[in-house]
Scaffold this motif. Structure first.
Motif, PDB file in Angstrom:
ATOM      1  N   GLY A 182      37.150 -12.059 -11.167  1.00 52.51           N
ATOM      2  CA  GLY A 182      35.852 -11.673 -10.647  1.00 52.51           C
ATOM      3  C   GLY A 182      34.818 -12.733 -10.989  1.00 52.51           C
ATOM      4  N   ASN A 183      33.589 -12.516 -10.558  1.00 50.36           N
ATOM      5  CA  ASN A 183      32.493 -13.434 -10.835  1.00 50.36           C
ATOM      6  C   ASN A 183      31.822 -13.011 -12.136  1.00 50.36           C
ATOM      7  N   SER A 184      32.085 -13.766 -13.196  1.00 45.49           N
ATOM      8  CA  SER A 184      31.538 -13.384 -14.509  1.00 45.49           C
ATOM      9  C   SER A 184      30.010 -13.459 -14.532  1.00 45.49           C
ATOM     10  N   ASP A 185      29.433 -14.260 -13.646  1.00 45.76           N
ATOM     11  CA  ASP A 185      27.972 -14.357 -13.615  1.00 45.76           C
ATOM     12  C   ASP A 185      27.322 -13.062 -13.152  1.00 45.76           C
ATOM     13  N   ASP A 186      28.108 -12.202 -12.501  1.00 48.52           N
ATOM     14  CA  ASP A 186      27.569 -10.910 -12.058  1.00 48.52           C
ATOM     15  C   ASP A 186      27.559  -9.874 -13.181  1.00 48.52           C
ATOM     16  N   SER A 187      28.229 -10.156 -14.267  1.00 50.65           N
ATOM     17  CA  SER A 187      28.298  -9.202 -15.379  1.00 50.65           C
ATOM     18  C   SER A 187      26.983  -9.193 -16.138  1.00 50.65           C
ATOM     19  N   LYS A 188      26.527  -8.011 -16.461  1.00 47.03           N
ATOM     20  CA  LYS A 188      25.256  -7.854 -17.156  1.00 47.03           C
ATOM     21  C   LYS A 188      25.471  -7.198 -18.513  1.00 47.03           C
ATOM     22  N   VAL A 189      24.598  -7.517 -19.441  1.00 44.63           N
ATOM     23  CA  VAL A 189      24.649  -6.874 -20.751  1.00 44.63           C
ATOM     24  C   VAL A 189      24.516  -5.364 -20.564  1.00 44.63           C
ATOM     25  N   GLY A 190      25.446  -4.632 -21.133  1.00 38.12           N
ATOM     26  CA  GLY A 190      25.461  -3.180 -20.993  1.00 38.12           C
ATOM     27  C   GLY A 190      26.497  -2.684 -20.017  1.00 38.12           C
ATOM     28  N   ASP A 191      27.085  -3.575 -19.201  1.00 35.83           N
ATOM     29  CA  ASP A 191      28.133  -3.158 -18.268  1.00 35.83           C
ATOM     30  C   ASP A 191      29.392  -2.744 -19.032  1.00 35.83           C
ATOM     31  N   TRP A 192      30.094  -1.751 -18.490  1.00 32.90           N
ATOM     32  CA  TRP A 192      31.352  -1.325 -19.082  1.00 32.90           C
ATOM     33  C   TRP A 192      32.441  -2.353 -18.813  1.00 32.90           C
ATOM     34  N   VAL A 193      33.307  -2.570 -19.795  1.00 32.39           N
ATOM     35  CA  VAL A 193      34.448  -3.467 -19.653  1.00 32.39           C
ATOM     36  C   VAL A 193      35.654  -2.860 -20.353  1.00 32.39           C
ATOM     37  N   MET A 194      36.837  -3.328 -19.975  1.00 32.09           N
ATOM     38  CA  MET A 194      38.078  -2.838 -20.578  1.00 32.09           C
ATOM     39  C   MET A 194      38.973  -4.027 -20.914  1.00 32.09           C
ATOM     40  N   ALA A 195      39.500  -4.037 -22.131  1.00 35.71           N
ATOM     41  CA  ALA A 195      40.407  -5.100 -22.578  1.00 35.71           C
ATOM     42  C   ALA A 195      41.821  -4.549 -22.659  1.00 35.71           C
ATOM     43  N   MET A 196      42.784  -5.401 -22.303  1.00 36.13           N
ATOM     44  CA  MET A 196      44.188  -5.018 -22.419  1.00 36.13           C
ATOM     45  C   MET A 196      44.944  -6.136 -23.111  1.00 36.13           C
ATOM     46  N   GLY A 197      45.991  -5.759 -23.848  1.00 34.08           N
ATOM     47  CA  GLY A 197      46.772  -6.777 -24.532  1.00 34.08           C
ATOM     48  C   GLY A 197      47.780  -6.201 -25.493  1.00 34.08           C
ATOM     49  N   ASN A 198      48.160  -7.044 -26.448  1.00 35.14           N
ATOM     50  CA  ASN A 198      49.235  -6.743 -27.386  1.00 35.14           C
ATOM     51  C   ASN A 198      48.699  -6.872 -28.815  1.00 35.14           C
ATOM     52  N   PRO A 199      47.728  -6.030 -29.217  1.00 34.88           N
ATOM     53  CA  PRO A 199      47.098  -6.194 -30.532  1.00 34.88           C
ATOM     54  C   PRO A 199      48.065  -5.932 -31.677  1.00 34.88           C
ATOM     55  N   LEU A 200      48.122  -6.887 -32.601  1.00 32.90           N
ATOM     56  CA  LEU A 200      48.937  -6.747 -33.806  1.00 32.90           C
ATOM     57  C   LEU A 200      50.392  -6.435 -33.487  1.00 32.90           C
ATOM     58  N   GLY A 201      50.848  -6.896 -32.315  1.00 31.04           N
ATOM     59  CA  GLY A 201      52.238  -6.703 -31.936  1.00 31.04           C
ATOM     60  C   GLY A 201      52.607  -5.271 -31.617  1.00 31.04           C
ATOM     61  N   GLN A 202      51.612  -4.427 -31.329  1.00 35.61           N
ATOM     62  CA  GLN A 202      51.882  -3.015 -31.081  1.00 35.61           C
ATOM     63  C   GLN A 202      52.232  -2.710 -29.632  1.00 35.61           C
ATOM     64  N   GLY A 203      52.307  -3.733 -28.798  1.00 38.96           N
ATOM     65  CA  GLY A 203      52.644  -3.505 -27.407  1.00 38.96           C
ATOM     66  C   GLY A 203      51.404  -3.262 -26.571  1.00 38.96           C
ATOM     67  N   PHE A 204      51.610  -2.859 -25.339  1.00 41.93           N
ATOM     68  CA  PHE A 204      50.512  -2.705 -24.390  1.00 41.93           C
ATOM     69  C   PHE A 204      49.494  -1.690 -24.905  1.00 41.93           C
ATOM     70  N   SER A 205      48.243  -2.135 -24.945  1.00 43.39           N
ATOM     71  CA  SER A 205      47.189  -1.301 -25.505  1.00 43.39           C
ATOM     72  C   SER A 205      45.890  -1.561 -24.758  1.00 43.39           C
ATOM     73  N   VAL A 206      45.073  -0.513 -24.634  1.00 49.52           N
ATOM     74  CA  VAL A 206      43.806  -0.588 -23.912  1.00 49.52           C
ATOM     75  C   VAL A 206      42.659  -0.275 -24.863  1.00 49.52           C
ATOM     76  N   SER A 207      41.576  -1.036 -24.748  1.00 46.12           N
ATOM     77  CA  SER A 207      40.351  -0.717 -25.469  1.00 46.12           C
ATOM     78  C   SER A 207      39.182  -0.911 -24.513  1.00 46.12           C
ATOM     79  N   ALA A 208      38.107  -0.195 -24.753  1.00 40.60           N
ATOM     80  CA  ALA A 208      36.971  -0.238 -23.832  1.00 40.60           C
ATOM     81  C   ALA A 208      35.670  -0.398 -24.599  1.00 40.60           C
ATOM     82  N   GLY A 209      34.685  -0.925 -23.928  1.00 44.03           N
ATOM     83  CA  GLY A 209      33.365  -1.106 -24.536  1.00 44.03           C
ATOM     84  C   GLY A 209      32.403  -1.614 -23.487  1.00 44.03           C
ATOM     85  N   ILE A 210      31.413  -2.346 -23.925  1.00 45.05           N
ATOM     86  CA  ILE A 210      30.421  -2.890 -23.013  1.00 45.05           C
ATOM     87  C   ILE A 210      30.278  -4.392 -23.229  1.00 45.05           C
ATOM     88  N   VAL A 211      29.613  -5.036 -22.293  1.00 38.16           N
ATOM     89  CA  VAL A 211      29.220  -6.424 -22.481  1.00 38.16           C
ATOM     90  C   VAL A 211      28.050  -6.424 -23.456  1.00 38.16           C
TER      91      VAL A 211
END
Length: 467
Positions: free
Chosen positions: A145-174
């Motif tokens: 996406g266009n990161s320049d369109d992201s504003k402080v306070g927008d919701w975002v979601m991260a995905m990955g393999n934290p601490l080797g625990q496998g697929f995991s989702v976390s959410a927050g804001i910019v």
């Protein structure tokens, strides 16, 4: 009543659930496992005096942990990270530090399927790497996406393999935008979505399911997430990925000047209307010198774009095509002049190592105590002991005072400090210079970029801890 209704409307804009988004994008997110052969290590020496009644105990302890005679042999080391598929034919984006030095790279998909990956190219300047897998069928992928369109306070979601625990989702804001941490081309999105070791290289999504950042680093006193994570903005990443895909390397424009920001005092002395632009402090041999640029010029426009400061100019130049002739407007002695500059390639200039950097620590002490840390320049022996690549640069932490702030913030022996005050450090003198500069600037702390096992982490240490 009106205020209450307004607050309720804002609260309703928050997503009820991230489950739909997570289900839609998860097939494109991958776990990355790397394998590397590293030199054997003999472990800590001199723990107890020779002849001590505890000597046999510690020798047995080291042998059990692979630090005895068997530990001298080369061994295979594994690391974990994250990534995401960006095309149906198998291109995968991750962090450079996730795969750096790897002999083998294995990709695990959400379905559990595993494939071996080949390295297409890397860009250490933005910590981005591009991989490729060969699959029997088109792969699910996500779009940038266009990161320049992201504003402080927008919701975002991260995905990955934290601490080797496998697929995991976390959410927050910019939490913040346009963060510059340690690199010339930095444009980080700061987020409070939980990012931990192993999340590196994973995607940061907006609510449309577009990737707006690549999760890269955290600021933490203890090595875990405290809600200050950084993702390299997609508008930086897409340019890097396109070049890596086309050339297998980056090709950034090079102007050939040393520059500094214009301060209000400088603007007044130069008769400028505002403290904007980039002051040219030196013009070595290169494109700018060939075009007639001089020290003292203030660059106010580059290729039709206004220049506000040095950081912006560096990014504009780096994103401009190599070999392109551009118009550069400078303020010289109160008058405006336009120069036509044909850009060179920055990567070609970076291969020339200054003579002062060609030898390691030949004119300085082997170790030094600073800010509660015992530090030593990286040598071939230290690189081998720490399992680092021959190209690794920085200062090795060989000991940490348990009573020091550095220990409280998680620094330990074996860590490597690569930057201080957002500037690369290659020697003890470099670090001392950065500390002096920070003190002279009135700062109370200095930001260190610390790597442990290849993972980067920023740690701020108070300057008054210097002994």
């Amino acid at each position: 009543m009106i205020v209450s209704q307004s607050l309720m409307a804002q609260a309703q804009s928050a997503p009820d659930s991230f489950s739909g988004l997570a289900e839609r994008v998860s097939p494109s997110v991958v776990n990355i496992t790397t394998s590397t052969m590293v030199a054997g290590r003999t472990g800590p020496q001199g723990i107890v005096p020779e002849g001590s009644p505890f000597e046999d105990f510690f020798r047995e302890f080291q042998d059990r942990n692979g630090n005895g005679p068997e530990g001298d042999r080369p061994r295979r080391s594994s690391a974990l990270g994250s990534g995401f598929v960006v095309s149906e034919d198998g291109y995968i984006v991750t962090n450079n530090h996730v795969i750096e030095g790897a002999d083998e790279i294995t990709i695990e998909f959400f379905s559990g399927k595993e494939l071996d990956a080949k390295l297409v190219g890397t860009d250490p300047n933005t910590d981005i790497a591009l991989l490729k897998v060969d699959a029997d069928e088109p792969l699910p992928f996500v779009k940038f996406g266009n990161s320049d369109d992201s504003k402080v306070g927008d919701w975002v979601m991260a995905m990955g393999n934290p601490l080797g625990q496998g697929f995991s989702v976390s959410a927050g804001i910019v939490s913040a935008r346009n963060r510059a941490l340690s690199g010339t081309y930095d444009d980080y999105i700061q987020t409070d979505a939980a990012i931990n070791r192993g999340n590196s290289g994973g995607p940061l999504f907006n609510m449309n399911g577009d990737v707006i950042g690549v999760n890269t680093a955290i600021l933490s006193p203890n090595g875990g997430s405290i809600g200050i994570g950084f993702s390299m903005a997609s508008n930086v990443v897409t340019k890097v990925v396109d070049q890596l895909k086309q050339y297998g390397e980056t090709r950034r424009g090079w102007l050939g000047v040393r520059i500094q920001d214009v301060t209000p005092d400088m603007a007044e002395a130069l008769g400028l209307d505002s403290a904007e632009g980039a002051m040219v402090s030196d013009v070595p041999d290169g494109p700018a010198k060939d075009a007639g640029m001089k020290a003292g010029d203030v660059i106010v426009s580059f290729d039709g774009k206004s220049v506000s400061d040095t950081r912006q100019l560096v990014r504009i130049v780096g994103n401009t095509e190599v070999g392109k002739s551009v118009r550069v407007v400078v303020n010289r002695n109160g008058n405006t002049e336009t120069l036509l500059v044909t850009l060179g390639r920055r990567e070609e200039t970076e291969t020339a190592v200054p003579a002062s950097q060609q030898q390691e620590g030949t004119e300085e002490p082997a170790t030094k105590d600073l800010m509660g840390l015992t530090l030593s320049p990286l040598t071939a022996e230290l690189r081998s002991e720490l399992g680092l690549q021959d190209s690794a640069k920085g200062l090795a932490v060989t000991d940490v005072d348990p009573a020091a702030e550095a220990y409280e913030k998680g620094l330990r022996a074996g860590d490597v400090i690569t930057e201080a005050g957002q500037t690369e450090v290659l020697s003890l003198n470099d670090l001392e210079d950065r500390i002096t500069e920070a003190k002279d600037a009135g700062r109370k702390s200095i930001l260190l970029l610390v790597r442990r096992g290849g993972d980067p982490r920023f740690v701020a240490l108070s300057l008054d801890t210097d002994e």
